[in-house]
Design a protein around this motif. Structure first.
Motif, PDB file in Angstrom:
ATOM      1  N   ILE A  97       0.852  -1.185   0.000  1.00  0.00           N
ATOM      2  CA  ILE A  97       0.000   0.000   0.000  1.00  0.00           C
ATOM      3  C   ILE A  97       0.893   1.242   0.000  1.00  0.00           C
ATOM      4  CG2 ILE A  97      -1.811   1.271   1.201  1.00  0.00           C
ATOM      5  CD1 ILE A  97      -2.732  -1.492   0.323  1.00  0.00           C
ATOM      6  N   ASP A  98       0.606   2.170  -0.912  1.00  0.00           N
ATOM      7  CA  ASP A  98       1.264   3.471  -0.884  1.00  0.00           C
ATOM      8  C   ASP A  98       0.254   4.468  -0.316  1.00  0.00           C
ATOM      9  OD1 ASP A  98       2.288   6.019  -1.385  1.00  0.00           O
ATOM     10  OD2 ASP A  98       3.334   5.368  -3.194  1.00  0.00           O
ATOM     11  N   PRO A  99       0.391   4.842   0.968  1.00  0.00           N
ATOM     12  CA  PRO A  99      -0.605   5.715   1.583  1.00  0.00           C
ATOM     13  C   PRO A  99      -0.595   7.133   1.034  1.00  0.00           C
ATOM     14  CG  PRO A  99       1.225   5.356   3.078  1.00  0.00           C
ATOM     15  CD  PRO A  99       1.455   4.454   1.902  1.00  0.00           C
ATOM     16  N   ALA A 121      -4.824  -0.179   7.684  1.00  0.00           N
ATOM     17  CA  ALA A 121      -3.761   0.368   8.534  1.00  0.00           C
ATOM     18  C   ALA A 121      -3.430   1.811   8.173  1.00  0.00           C
ATOM     19  CB  ALA A 121      -2.516  -0.503   8.413  1.00  0.00           C
ATOM     20  N   HIS A 122      -3.873   2.257   6.992  1.00  0.00           N
ATOM     21  CA  HIS A 122      -3.609   3.624   6.530  1.00  0.00           C
ATOM     22  C   HIS A 122      -4.905   4.429   6.379  1.00  0.00           C
ATOM     23  CE1 HIS A 122       0.513   2.348   5.709  1.00  0.00           C
ATOM     24  NE2 HIS A 122       0.002   1.281   5.116  1.00  0.00           N
ATOM     25  N   GLY A 123      -6.007   3.920   6.928  1.00  0.00           N
ATOM     26  CA  GLY A 123      -7.274   4.632   6.823  1.00  0.00           C
ATOM     27  C   GLY A 123      -7.887   4.584   5.449  1.00  0.00           C
ATOM     28  N   GLY A 202      -6.438   2.296  -7.325  1.00  0.00           N
ATOM     29  CA  GLY A 202      -6.648   3.340  -6.339  1.00  0.00           C
ATOM     30  C   GLY A 202      -7.518   2.885  -5.177  1.00  0.00           C
ATOM     31  N   LEU A 203      -7.280   3.483  -4.021  1.00  0.00           N
ATOM     32  CA  LEU A 203      -8.044   3.224  -2.812  1.00  0.00           C
ATOM     33  C   LEU A 203      -8.866   4.447  -2.456  1.00  0.00           C
ATOM     34  CD1 LEU A 203      -5.092   1.635  -0.811  1.00  0.00           C
ATOM     35  CD2 LEU A 203      -6.947   0.379  -1.930  1.00  0.00           C
ATOM     36  N   VAL A 204      -9.830   4.277  -1.566  1.00  0.00           N
ATOM     37  CA  VAL A 204     -10.669   5.394  -1.134  1.00  0.00           C
ATOM     38  C   VAL A 204     -10.539   5.571   0.374  1.00  0.00           C
ATOM     39  CG1 VAL A 204     -12.292   5.173  -3.039  1.00  0.00           C
ATOM     40  CG2 VAL A 204     -12.701   3.885  -0.926  1.00  0.00           C
ATOM     41  N   ALA A 205     -10.807   6.779   0.836  1.00  0.00           N
ATOM     42  CA  ALA A 205     -10.653   7.104   2.258  1.00  0.00           C
ATOM     43  C   ALA A 205     -11.898   6.680   3.025  1.00  0.00           C
ATOM     44  CB  ALA A 205     -10.389   8.592   2.424  1.00  0.00           C
ATOM     45  N   MET A 298     -19.723  -0.329  11.790  1.00  0.00           N
ATOM     46  CA  MET A 298     -18.649  -1.319  11.791  1.00  0.00           C
ATOM     47  C   MET A 298     -17.419  -0.770  11.085  1.00  0.00           C
ATOM     48  SD  MET A 298     -19.784  -3.945   8.706  1.00  0.00           S
ATOM     49  CE  MET A 298     -21.259  -4.523   9.535  1.00  0.00           C
ATOM     50  N   PRO A 299     -16.223  -1.288  11.422  1.00  0.00           N
ATOM     51  CA  PRO A 299     -15.040  -0.951  10.629  1.00  0.00           C
ATOM     52  C   PRO A 299     -15.136  -1.633   9.272  1.00  0.00           C
ATOM     53  CG  PRO A 299     -14.495  -2.614  12.250  1.00  0.00           C
ATOM     54  CD  PRO A 299     -15.906  -2.185  12.548  1.00  0.00           C
ATOM     55  N   TYR A 300     -14.529  -1.038   8.260  1.00  0.00           N
ATOM     56  CA  TYR A 300     -14.612  -1.651   6.933  1.00  0.00           C
ATOM     57  C   TYR A 300     -13.972  -3.043   6.918  1.00  0.00           C
ATOM     58  CZ  TYR A 300     -14.932  -2.237   1.957  1.00  0.00           C
ATOM     59  OH  TYR A 300     -15.253  -2.739   0.713  1.00  0.00           O
ATOM     60  N   THR A 301     -13.071  -3.325   7.825  1.00  0.00           N
ATOM     61  CA  THR A 301     -12.434  -4.644   7.886  1.00  0.00           C
ATOM     62  C   THR A 301     -13.447  -5.752   8.156  1.00  0.00           C
ATOM     63  OG1 THR A 301     -11.881  -4.166  10.189  1.00  0.00           O
ATOM     64  CG2 THR A 301     -10.143  -3.831   8.546  1.00  0.00           C
ATOM     65  N   ARG A 302     -14.643  -5.407   8.603  1.00  0.00           N
ATOM     66  CA  ARG A 302     -15.687  -6.407   8.841  1.00  0.00           C
ATOM     67  C   ARG A 302     -16.693  -6.457   7.687  1.00  0.00           C
ATOM     68  NH1 ARG A 302     -18.635  -5.107  14.033  1.00  0.00           N
ATOM     69  NH2 ARG A 302     -20.038  -6.647  13.111  1.00  0.00           N
ATOM     70  N   PHE A 303     -16.279  -6.004   6.499  1.00  0.00           N
ATOM     71  CA  PHE A 303     -17.201  -5.929   5.361  1.00  0.00           C
ATOM     72  C   PHE A 303     -17.847  -7.269   5.035  1.00  0.00           C
ATOM     73  CE2 PHE A 303     -13.435  -7.515   3.343  1.00  0.00           C
ATOM     74  CZ  PHE A 303     -13.831  -8.164   2.184  1.00  0.00           C
ATOM     75  N   ALA A 304     -17.173  -8.375   5.334  1.00  0.00           N
ATOM     76  CA  ALA A 304     -17.714  -9.698   5.009  1.00  0.00           C
ATOM     77  C   ALA A 304     -18.976 -10.009   5.801  1.00  0.00           C
ATOM     78  CB  ALA A 304     -16.661 -10.767   5.268  1.00  0.00           C
ATOM     79  N   ASP A 305     -19.188  -9.336   6.931  1.00  0.00           N
ATOM     80  CA  ASP A 305     -20.375  -9.591   7.749  1.00  0.00           C
ATOM     81  C   ASP A 305     -21.665  -9.143   7.057  1.00  0.00           C
ATOM     82  OD1 ASP A 305     -18.569 -10.430   9.611  1.00  0.00           O
ATOM     83  OD2 ASP A 305     -18.854  -8.746  10.992  1.00  0.00           O
ATOM     84  N   ILE A 306     -21.552  -8.282   6.054  1.00  0.00           N
ATOM     85  CA  ILE A 306     -22.757  -7.727   5.423  1.00  0.00           C
ATOM     86  C   ILE A 306     -23.515  -8.806   4.656  1.00  0.00           C
ATOM     87  CG2 ILE A 306     -23.612  -6.056   3.736  1.00  0.00           C
ATOM     88  CD1 ILE A 306     -21.253  -4.245   4.571  1.00  0.00           C
ATOM     89  N   HIS A 307     -22.833  -9.505   3.763  1.00  0.00           N
ATOM     90  CA  HIS A 307     -23.481 -10.581   3.003  1.00  0.00           C
ATOM     91  C   HIS A 307     -23.369 -11.923   3.719  1.00  0.00           C
ATOM     92  CE1 HIS A 307     -24.230  -8.835  -1.185  1.00  0.00           C
ATOM     93  NE2 HIS A 307     -23.898  -7.818  -0.415  1.00  0.00           N
TER      94      HIS A 307
END
Length: 458
Positions: A97-99, A121-123, A202-205, A298-307
């Protein structure tokens, strides 16, 4: 052509395992997540880096071996037969990741949870799909309908570079300025043009969201579907949702309240604080009593909980259709085909709400061109079932397009043309002819090489 000595010749060039059907470890090496199409190649190569891929592709071109590629095996189509080569990239899992530039680089075998964790880890967050176990490359090359797509577009729209070994064995980096035709084709045309060794995007904030699901009894399907349809007409682009009719198996991993019954699952991913999310979903909670409510911040790291999709490998066939609109009549049609009292045997019948950024052209055009639909209908059924029954029954409501990422099983091998408009498909065939004229990469949603009429000699 493959001969018994071919595997020894390839093994002599590479450090990775080269296995034949009689070798220990072969079955594990060829197995994918979706067992509906089982690869049985003459040999399988487990690669560890881009150099091994380059040597393997050069060898395949030299010997005329048709070649398949597999990282996770979530969307198989035509299986590699007894004369082909399978390149397994699952060992190539590097993610950086390039923050500063907000760009991620993922190797060929990386899965989405690895990128999500590294970016968090970089938001930051990627435009990942609903499952953490799906491979980054295959998902993105198929367009990539993400949880955040209504706000940010397709995952393919955010790709900045693709490292690929083309069928002539040459490594290339395709960008908007270098090999621009190949860059256009890769972002939507899937694995027809070589072996991708790494991809940059690209990533999003995004760090948190309001998400989860509401589970309703199957006998409320009509009320829930009509209410959800109306609700989606007024939600902001920051709100993504889908609705699935689930025929839940009576198995231990399934919550007891949901086992062995038809359930309506409304999934939400809202980019906003929890209090705003609570106000937004209030009309949905009023539809009917729920069996289960998992909505919350929720934190985005828990995105798998949605489906909350199953992690265990199962053989399933999948079909899809882009819908022009989802009016009352379309909902009634779907209920007749897949609702309570129907003869539908599919495990999942899902509608994903589109629109927003998905309806706007990306900054850099690509082959993923199905942007005029209101909803995506996808159906997941048991191997040998009738996955086309619901989709065919809704065809009069569709645009005629079927996203390739939602097509799996041997019966979808010849459906590649459904993924694109006529002009896009013609151009893909011409680019295929330029890079893979012998159709070396054919174990996929295959785009046949197409010679330009202007290139034909009279």
């Amino acid at each position: 052509m493959y001969r018994p000595a071919t595997a020894q010749r390839l093994a002599g060039r590479l450090a990775g395992p080269v296995l034949r059907p009689e070798d220990d470890g072969y079955a594990l090496e060829v197995a994918g997540h979706n067992r509906v199409a089982q690869h049985r190649p003459a040999m399988v190569l487990g690669v560890r880096d881009a150099t091994q891929i380059r040597k393997a592709v050069a060898f395949a071109a030299e010997t005329g071996l048709p070649t398949a590629v597999q990282a996770t095996g979530h969307g198989p189509t035509r299986a590699a037969d007894g004369t082909g080569l399978l390149i397994n990239t699952r060992r190539m899992t590097g993610v950086t990741i390039d923050p500063v530039t907000r760009v991620a680089r993922a190797e060929a075998g990386a899965r989405w949870y690895q990128v999500v964790d590294a970016a968090a880890a970089h938001g930051l967050a990627p435009l990942s799909g609903s499952s953490p176990l799906v491979g980054v490359v295959g998902y993105t090359l198929g367009g990539g309908l993400a949880l955040l797509s209504r706000a940010y577009g397709l995952a393919a729209d955010h790709v900045t570079a693709v490292d690929i070994v083309t069928p002539d064995g040459r490594p290339r980096t395709a960008t908007a300025r270098r090999h621009a035709d190949l860059f256009w084709a890769l972002r939507g045309g899937k694995g027809n043009f070589g072996v991708v060794t790494a991809i940059e995007f690209g990533l999003v904030a995004v760090t948190r969201l309001y998400g989860g699901g509401l589970f309703f009894p199957g006998d409320t399907a009509a009320e829930v579907l009509h209410a959800w349809r109306t609700w989606t007409e007024s939600v902001p682009e920051e709100t993504a949702s889908s609705l699935a009719l689930l025929r839940m198996p009576d198995l231990e991993p399934v919550p007891r309240l949901l086992r062995g019954r038809l359930v309506v699952h409304v999934r939400i991913a809202h980019l906003g604080p929890g209090d705003a999310g609570e106000r937004l979903v209030r009309p949905l909670r009023r539809i009917a009593p729920t069996l289960l409510d998992t909505l919350g911040e929720m934190p985005y790291t828990r995105f798998a909980d949605i489906h909350d999709e199953p992690a265990l490998p199962i053989p399933c066939e999948q079909r899809s259709l882009m819908l022009r609109e989802l009016g009352r009549g379309a909902v009634d049609d779907l209920l007749r085909l897949a609702g309570p009292g129907s003869d539908c045997g599919d495990l999942v019948v899902e509608l994903r709400h589109l629109g927003g950024a998905l309806g706007r052209p990306p900054a850099v055009p690509g082959a993923a061109d199905h942007r005029d639909a209101a909803h995506c209908l996808s159906v997941l059924g048991p191997a040998g079932g009738r996955p086309g029954h619901v989709v065919d029954g809704m065809a009069h409501r569709g645009t005629g397009r079927s996203p390739l990422n939602f097509l799996s099983g041997p019966r979808t091998t010849q459906m590649a043309e459904r993924g694109f408009g006529p002009a896009t498909y013609t151009r893909l065939g011409e680019i295929k002819a330029r890079y893979d004229p012998d159709n070396l990469f054919r174990f996929n949603h295959n785009i046949s090489p197409r010679v330009k009429s202007s290139d034909l000699r009279v």
